[in-house]
Design an enzyme around this catalytic site. Structure first.
Site, PDB file in Angstrom:
ATOM      1  N   SER A 186     -24.440 -35.001 -15.359  1.00  0.00           N
ATOM      2  CA  SER A 186     -25.417 -33.943 -15.117  1.00  0.00           C
ATOM      3  C   SER A 186     -26.090 -33.500 -16.416  1.00  0.00           C
ATOM      4  O   SER A 186     -27.179 -32.951 -16.391  1.00  0.00           O
ATOM      5  CB  SER A 186     -24.709 -32.735 -14.502  1.00  0.00           C
ATOM      6  OG  SER A 186     -23.739 -32.257 -15.409  1.00  0.00           O
ATOM      7  N   GLY A 199     -22.498 -28.615 -10.560  1.00  0.00           N
ATOM      8  CA  GLY A 199     -21.385 -27.956  -9.872  1.00  0.00           C
ATOM      9  C   GLY A 199     -21.801 -26.995  -8.771  1.00  0.00           C
ATOM     10  O   GLY A 199     -21.047 -26.745  -7.835  1.00  0.00           O
ATOM     11  N   CYS A 220     -19.211 -38.210 -14.508  1.00  0.00           N
ATOM     12  CA  CYS A 220     -19.287 -36.827 -14.047  1.00  0.00           C
ATOM     13  C   CYS A 220     -18.423 -36.744 -12.795  1.00  0.00           C
ATOM     14  O   CYS A 220     -18.613 -37.533 -11.857  1.00  0.00           O
ATOM     15  CB  CYS A 220     -20.752 -36.512 -13.719  1.00  0.00           C
ATOM     16  SG  CYS A 220     -21.019 -34.950 -12.880  1.00  0.00           S
ATOM     17  N   ASN A 221     -17.472 -35.839 -12.804  1.00  0.00           N
ATOM     18  CA  ASN A 221     -16.594 -35.706 -11.631  1.00  0.00           C
ATOM     19  C   ASN A 221     -17.368 -35.231 -10.414  1.00  0.00           C
ATOM     20  O   ASN A 221     -17.118 -35.680  -9.295  1.00  0.00           O
ATOM     21  CB  ASN A 221     -15.487 -34.696 -11.917  1.00  0.00           C
ATOM     22  CG  ASN A 221     -14.395 -35.292 -12.774  1.00  0.00           C
ATOM     23  OD1 ASN A 221     -13.384 -35.744 -12.261  1.00  0.00           O
ATOM     24  ND2 ASN A 221     -14.603 -35.317 -14.072  1.00  0.00           N
ATOM     25  N   CYS A 236     -13.517 -32.458 -15.131  1.00  0.00           N
ATOM     26  CA  CYS A 236     -14.924 -32.253 -15.488  1.00  0.00           C
ATOM     27  C   CYS A 236     -15.070 -32.821 -16.889  1.00  0.00           C
ATOM     28  O   CYS A 236     -14.255 -32.517 -17.771  1.00  0.00           O
ATOM     29  CB  CYS A 236     -15.290 -30.773 -15.475  1.00  0.00           C
ATOM     30  SG  CYS A 236     -16.952 -30.454 -16.102  1.00  0.00           S
ATOM     31  N   THR A 237     -16.090 -33.638 -17.091  1.00  0.00           N
ATOM     32  CA  THR A 237     -16.199 -34.346 -18.367  1.00  0.00           C
ATOM     33  C   THR A 237     -16.657 -33.432 -19.517  1.00  0.00           C
ATOM     34  O   THR A 237     -16.692 -33.871 -20.667  1.00  0.00           O
ATOM     35  CB  THR A 237     -17.149 -35.556 -18.227  1.00  0.00           C
ATOM     36  OG1 THR A 237     -18.384 -35.113 -17.649  1.00  0.00           O
ATOM     37  CG2 THR A 237     -16.526 -36.615 -17.343  1.00  0.00           C
TER      38      THR A 237
HETATM   39  N1  DGL Z   1     -19.636 -32.844 -16.281  1.00  0.00           N
HETATM   40  C1  DGL Z   1     -19.695 -32.612 -14.893  1.00  0.00           C
HETATM   41  C2  DGL Z   1     -18.376 -33.010 -14.221  1.00  0.00           C
HETATM   42  O1  DGL Z   1     -17.652 -33.831 -14.738  1.00  0.00           O
HETATM   43  C3  DGL Z   1     -20.118 -31.320 -14.304  1.00  0.00           C
HETATM   44  C4  DGL Z   1     -20.869 -30.255 -14.941  1.00  0.00           C
HETATM   45  C5  DGL Z   1     -21.908 -29.653 -14.014  1.00  0.00           C
HETATM   46  O2  DGL Z   1     -21.607 -28.710 -13.275  1.00  0.00           O
HETATM   47  O3  DGL Z   1     -23.013 -30.158 -14.065  1.00  0.00           O
HETATM   48  O4  DGL Z   1     -18.069 -32.561 -13.150  1.00  0.00           O
END
Ligand code: DGL
Length: 271
Positions: free
Chosen positions: A16, A48, A78-79, A190-191
């Site tokens: 994201s 998210g 991205c999770n 979450c990354t």
């Molecule tokens: N880095 C994203 C993840 O791993 C999420 C961050 C977002 O909310 O955009 O879920």
């Protein structure tokens, strides 16, 4: 083994925003010769809070763009997007490239090391509400007591402040949730969160394992490329880091996430 001419093609990574750079950084360490195309959808960050349908639409379009860049493997770093859109992206890409997410390698790690243990998980609201980790753990009968909690503001706070002590205030609230007590391990689903890993660790008074997926995922990508004879042996490690919306804040914070000097380029995917 015969050299595979596709091996020179880049690995495509998307998130994201700039959080997926934690995974890109690990990938560069494990696979220093690979060419990389990174896409951060900063115009839509945070994912998210978005609906699964919106994230799916973004993910498919980004995957299409990475395919145009001739990526041999597309990693959803991205999770939130992995939870909402992995199946769809995989179906869309078909056999044109390998598609991987950040969830499967962590499930494998849980399977190997955490049977009969209590594991906590933090992630965005979308990831936690999707219940994807719990579903996979239960499908495999892993006998892990997994309790998840949505720490929704964390990703945006990390993009805004980096690894700043102001984050401790949020952690004090989020990590005090009863679901996250007396656990043997905590999955950072979450990354963005590896950036504040030490703060999370410090919050807990008793020792526990913090499961940061970046190295685990990078290792899984390496194994997958090896199995498919797609490792780049002679690559000169060309990297492009694109974002859908460019700001100086993203550019400054990107260095923190990537752990290195990095130049972001604007890619007008939504214009
Ligand atoms: N880095 C994203 C993840 O791993 C999420 C961050 C977002 O909310 O955009 O879920």
């Amino acid at each position: 083994m015969k050299p595979n001419h596709l091996a020179n093609q880049p690995i495509g990574i998307f998130d994201s925003g700039i959080g997926g750079l934690t995974v890109a950084n690990a990938l560069v360490k494990h696979l220093p010769r690979e060419n990389i195309v990174y896409f951060g959808d900063t115009a839509h960050m945070p994912y998210g809070d978005k609906s699964a349908a919106a994230i799916q639409a973004y993910a498919v379009k980004i995957a299409h763009m990475l395919l145009q860049q001739e990526c041999k493997l597309i990693l959803i770093a991205c999770n939130t997007a992995s939870a909402a859109a992995y199946d769809l992206v995989k179906e869309y890409i078909g056999s044109k490239a390998i598609v991987m997410d950040v969830i499967a390698p962590v499930i494998r790690l849980l399977k190997e090391n955490y049977a009969k243990k209590r594991v906590g998980l933090i992630g965005t609201r979308q990831t936690v509400n999707s219940n994807i980790y719990k579903k996979k753990v239960d499908e495999l009968n892993l006998d892990i007591a997994l309790s998840s909690y949505a720490t929704n503001l964390l990703a945006s706070a990390i993009e805004e402040f980096g690894n700043h002590h102001v984050i401790d205030t949020l952690l004090n609230v989020y990590l005090s949730d009863p679901n996250l007590q007396q656990i043997d391990a905590l999955v950072l689903a979450c990354t963005h969160y590896p950036i504040i890993k030490e703060r999370i660790f410090a919050h807990y008074k008793t020792p526990l394992d913090i499961i940061d997926s970046s190295d685990i995922v990078a290792q899984a990508v390496k194994t997958k490329l090896e199995k498919n004879n797609l490792l780049n042996m002679n690559g000169d490690s060309i990297k492009h880091f694109y974002v859908s919306d460019y700001t100086e804040t993203f550019a400054t914070n990107a260095k923190l996430f990537f752990g290195n000097n990095i130049t972001l380029e604007h890619y007008p995917l939504w214009d």
